[in-house]
Every structure is written in C-alpha cells, then in structure tokens.
Motif scaffolding. Structure first.
Motif, PDB file in Angstrom:
ATOM      1  N   ASP A  12       0.865  -1.210   0.047  1.00  0.00           N
ATOM      2  CA  ASP A  12       0.027   0.158  -0.008  1.00  0.00           C
ATOM      3  C   ASP A  12       0.774   1.201   0.007  1.00  0.00           C
ATOM      4  O   ASP A  12       0.471   2.274   0.348  1.00  0.00           O
ATOM      5  N   GLU A  13       2.187   1.187  -0.521  1.00  0.00           N
ATOM      6  CA  GLU A  13       2.882   2.348  -0.384  1.00  0.00           C
ATOM      7  C   GLU A  13       3.516   2.541  -1.778  1.00  0.00           C
ATOM      8  O   GLU A  13       3.841   1.790  -2.957  1.00  0.00           O
ATOM      9  N   ALA A  14       3.833   3.798  -1.965  1.00  0.00           N
ATOM     10  CA  ALA A  14       4.369   4.406  -3.236  1.00  0.00           C
ATOM     11  C   ALA A  14       5.560   4.707  -3.198  1.00  0.00           C
ATOM     12  O   ALA A  14       5.864   5.363  -2.059  1.00  0.00           O
ATOM     13  N   VAL A  15       6.437   4.958  -4.065  1.00  0.00           N
ATOM     14  CA  VAL A  15       7.799   5.455  -4.193  1.00  0.00           C
ATOM     15  C   VAL A  15       7.621   6.882  -4.354  1.00  0.00           C
ATOM     16  O   VAL A  15       6.987   7.229  -5.903  1.00  0.00           O
ATOM     17  N   ILE A  16       8.169   7.856  -3.786  1.00  0.00           N
ATOM     18  CA  ILE A  16       7.977   9.220  -4.311  1.00  0.00           C
ATOM     19  C   ILE A  16       9.359   9.824  -4.543  1.00  0.00           C
ATOM     20  O   ILE A  16      10.473   9.617  -3.824  1.00  0.00           O
ATOM     21  N   LEU A  56       6.640   8.032  -8.075  1.00  0.00           N
ATOM     22  CA  LEU A  56       7.643   7.347  -9.051  1.00  0.00           C
ATOM     23  C   LEU A  56       7.176   5.804  -9.534  1.00  0.00           C
ATOM     24  O   LEU A  56       7.408   5.643 -10.534  1.00  0.00           O
ATOM     25  N   VAL A  57       6.742   5.347  -8.379  1.00  0.00           N
ATOM     26  CA  VAL A  57       6.122   3.895  -8.695  1.00  0.00           C
ATOM     27  C   VAL A  57       4.849   3.946  -7.743  1.00  0.00           C
ATOM     28  O   VAL A  57       4.829   4.236  -6.695  1.00  0.00           O
ATOM     29  N   GLY A  58       3.881   3.716  -8.621  1.00  0.00           N
ATOM     30  CA  GLY A  58       2.509   3.581  -7.890  1.00  0.00           C
ATOM     31  C   GLY A  58       2.485   2.443  -6.697  1.00  0.00           C
ATOM     32  O   GLY A  58       3.248   1.331  -7.036  1.00  0.00           O
ATOM     33  N   SER A  63      -3.951   1.316  -4.728  1.00  0.00           N
ATOM     34  CA  SER A  63      -4.363   2.389  -4.140  1.00  0.00           C
ATOM     35  C   SER A  63      -3.699   3.788  -4.311  1.00  0.00           C
ATOM     36  O   SER A  63      -2.368   3.615  -4.980  1.00  0.00           O
ATOM     37  N   GLY A  64      -4.257   4.879  -4.364  1.00  0.00           N
ATOM     38  CA  GLY A  64      -3.478   5.914  -4.342  1.00  0.00           C
ATOM     39  C   GLY A  64      -3.156   6.392  -5.747  1.00  0.00           C
ATOM     40  O   GLY A  64      -3.572   5.764  -6.612  1.00  0.00           O
ATOM     41  N   PRO A  65      -2.565   7.561  -5.945  1.00  0.00           N
ATOM     42  CA  PRO A  65      -2.208   8.158  -7.317  1.00  0.00           C
ATOM     43  C   PRO A  65      -1.214   7.393  -8.012  1.00  0.00           C
ATOM     44  O   PRO A  65      -0.279   6.728  -7.310  1.00  0.00           O
ATOM     45  N   MET A 121      -1.070   8.750   3.012  1.00  0.00           N
ATOM     46  CA  MET A 121      -0.695  10.050   3.110  1.00  0.00           C
ATOM     47  C   MET A 121      -0.645  10.963   1.979  1.00  0.00           C
ATOM     48  O   MET A 121      -0.360  12.291   1.973  1.00  0.00           O
ATOM     49  N   LEU A 122      -0.833  10.682   0.746  1.00  0.00           N
ATOM     50  CA  LEU A 122      -0.614  11.325  -0.412  1.00  0.00           C
ATOM     51  C   LEU A 122      -1.825  12.268  -0.666  1.00  0.00           C
ATOM     52  O   LEU A 122      -2.866  11.638  -0.839  1.00  0.00           O
TER      53      LEU A 122
END
Length: 326
Positions: A12-16, A56-58, A63-65, A121-122
C-alpha cells in the motif's frame, strides 16, 4: 549527508521522488538541541515532514495516485490503542508523524531523494499548483488548524506573536477569513516584513511589551514557542478573549500569567498539528486565496543542506527555507 538504501515499498506504499522539503522549526530543534518540545531524540532519525514530489512507482495494491502524479504529503499516522481522544480529532491520537521523535522507535522523515510512503498520506495536486508552493501545504495546514481553533475571526482584531513561517501563515489564514486588523509581533525586522506582505496591518517588536499589553486583541495566536511570548499573549488579550497556543513551549513547568487569564475570563486553547485541513489548504493554494509566496525566502540544493539549516536557524535573514532534492 548519508547514502540510504533504495526504499522498499509495502503493497500500500508508493515510491515518491521528493522535489522540495521545507525546514521546520522542529527540524531545527532536533538538529540544535536534540529535542522538539517533549519529543527527545534517542537514536538517529531522518528529518523532514514538509514535502512535495512526484509518484515514481505507484502502490502495488492499486491504491493512491498513479506514477507521474504530483503530490504533497500529510505526514501523520493516527492511532495509539492506549490513548483516549475525540474521534473527530485524530491529531490527538498519539500516532506517529514523519520526522518525529515523539515515539520510539522514531519515525524517519522525508529528507531523501526517494522515499516510500503509504498512499493514505498522499494528496494529488492540481496541475497548476507548483511543487515548490505545495511544499508549504503542511505548515499552512498547521496555521489553518490554529485559526480554526479560534472563534470566527471576521471583523476581529487579531494579534500574532512570533512571525516566523508558522506565524506568517497564521497571518495569511486570518486575512483569508476576514480579520479586520492583524498585528504581527517579532524580535526581528525580516519576519515582520514577511508578515506585512501576507496580510498583517501593523507590526510591533516583541521587546515593546507595554504596547503589546495594550493591544486589546479579540484573539491572540502565540506562535513563538517562548514563555515570554505566552506572557505577552495573555497580557494582550481583551476581556473574554482567546489565546491560541501554537508554538511548542519547552518541556516542563513554565511561568504563566494565570491571574490575568482568570480575571479576564480568557480562553486558552492549544493547537497541535492538523487533521484534514490540508485538503482545504491545497484548494486555497491553488486558487491563490491563501497568500504564501513571500513566506519562502531561500531554496538550497540538498547538497547544501548544512548551509540551508544555518540560514533557516537565523530569523534575521530567512523565512521558510526549502531544500531542492532534484
């Protein structure tokens, strides 16, 4: 500066890819004193919670952007089982916060070129909101929350003690909601000039305590984080007025003008971080109804982070200082 391992995101985490990070007063306190209020460093910790960047990586769970989306960050994770708190105030839930030593193990912040964050968080950004301005969404939400803690400010006289970045953003938020008069207080000329550019109608030096005591303000925001500032806030509030305490006073017992607060029937209220105000802030930043441009005075490449922190620690020559991670 240290080399970190590449982030390994959970499902459930994206790389920003971080674009900008704002240096907060708490970052400076950790750096200079090893503590911010009651949050004391017990181990090394990555700083930073005022962030903007691009996905950078969804997230693997969808989920999320999506990748390529510009975002800002709500750095809180609410919830602690042994805390009682109002359900509508998750900011009081004792949860974690990026770049905070309030809990142990500490929660690393986002001052890195690439970070993995939970998608909750995004906050996706409109195309016409710059990433530089979006880095102010978090501190602006702190100011927005503080203003929301007061009674309606329309046509009121407002005093803001401590005109650093949070104080200046409180001025901007108070102006947005129609305060009739906004008086900014600080020790230094630079913060007072910034406050005037975002909406203050008058300014006073913090050393002019007699004049401050006669302001007769309907609402006073104490954002200096200094016990003397709190004393000035109480003395400046009108009978039946409010004092909103925003600045982090040092831990431990502090002197206070409680007799004045009692005999004037003042309402003293704390203001801690924020909840969902960041969504309203993003809209206000986008339509430019919240004036924040003058608050940023310096932007440094992350390679010059030490210089950036030195400048941010000197209110005589800086407002908000951003790190550029590009």
């Amino acid at each position: 500066m240290e080399e970190l391992a590449e982030p390994q995101p959970g499902a459930d985490e994206a790389v920003i890819s971080v674009a900008f990070g704002g240096i907060c007063g708490s970052d400076l306190h950790y750096w200079q004193h090893g503590a911010a209020g009651e949050s004391i460093l017990r181990a090394p910790m990555v700083l930073g919670h005022e962030l903007s960047g691009t996905v950078l990586v969804g997230a693997a769970d969808g989920s999320g952007p999506a990748a390529g989306t510009p975002v800002t960050v709500h750095p809180a994770t609410p919830g602690r089982p042994d805390f009682r708190y109002p359900p509508d105030k998750p900011n009081l839930s004792g949860g974690t916060y990026l770049g905070s030593a309030a809990r142990f193990p500490h929660t690393d912040g986002g001052f890195a070129r690439r970070i993995a964050l939970p998608t909750r968080m995004l906050r996706a950004l409109p195309a016409d909101l710059s990433l530089e301005v979006a880095a102010l969404a978090e501190p602006a939400a702190v100011a927005w929350h503080a203003v929301s803690r007061a009674d309606r400010l329309s046509d009121k006289r407002v005093l803001v003690i401590g005109s650093g970045p949070i104080g200046a953003l409180i001025v901007a938020a108070a102006r947005r909601v129609g305060a009739r008069e906004i008086i900014a207080v600080d020790l230094h000329e630079q913060p007072l000039e910034i406050a005037a550019r975002v909406g203050a109608t008058r300014s006073l030096r913090a050393t002019d305590t007699d004049t401050i005591a006669h302001v007769d303000a309907d609402v006073v925001f104490e954002s200096s984080g200094n016990p003397r500032g709190l004393a000035s806030a109480v003395s400046a509030a009108t009978r039946g007025g409010q004092v909103i305490m925003v600045g982090l006073i040092p831990a431990g017992e502090q002197p206070a003008l409680l007799a004045t607060a009692i005999t004037r029937e003042l309402r003293l209220a704390g203001s801690f971080r924020f909840n969902d105000e960041i969504d309203e802030v993003i809209r206000a930043l986008t339509d430019q109804s919240l004036a924040v441009g003058p608050v940023v005075t310096h932007t440094f490449p992350v390679a010059d982070a030490v210089t950036a922190f030195d400048v941010a620690a000197d209110p005589r020559r800086s407002g908000k200082v951003l790190l550029d991670f590009a």
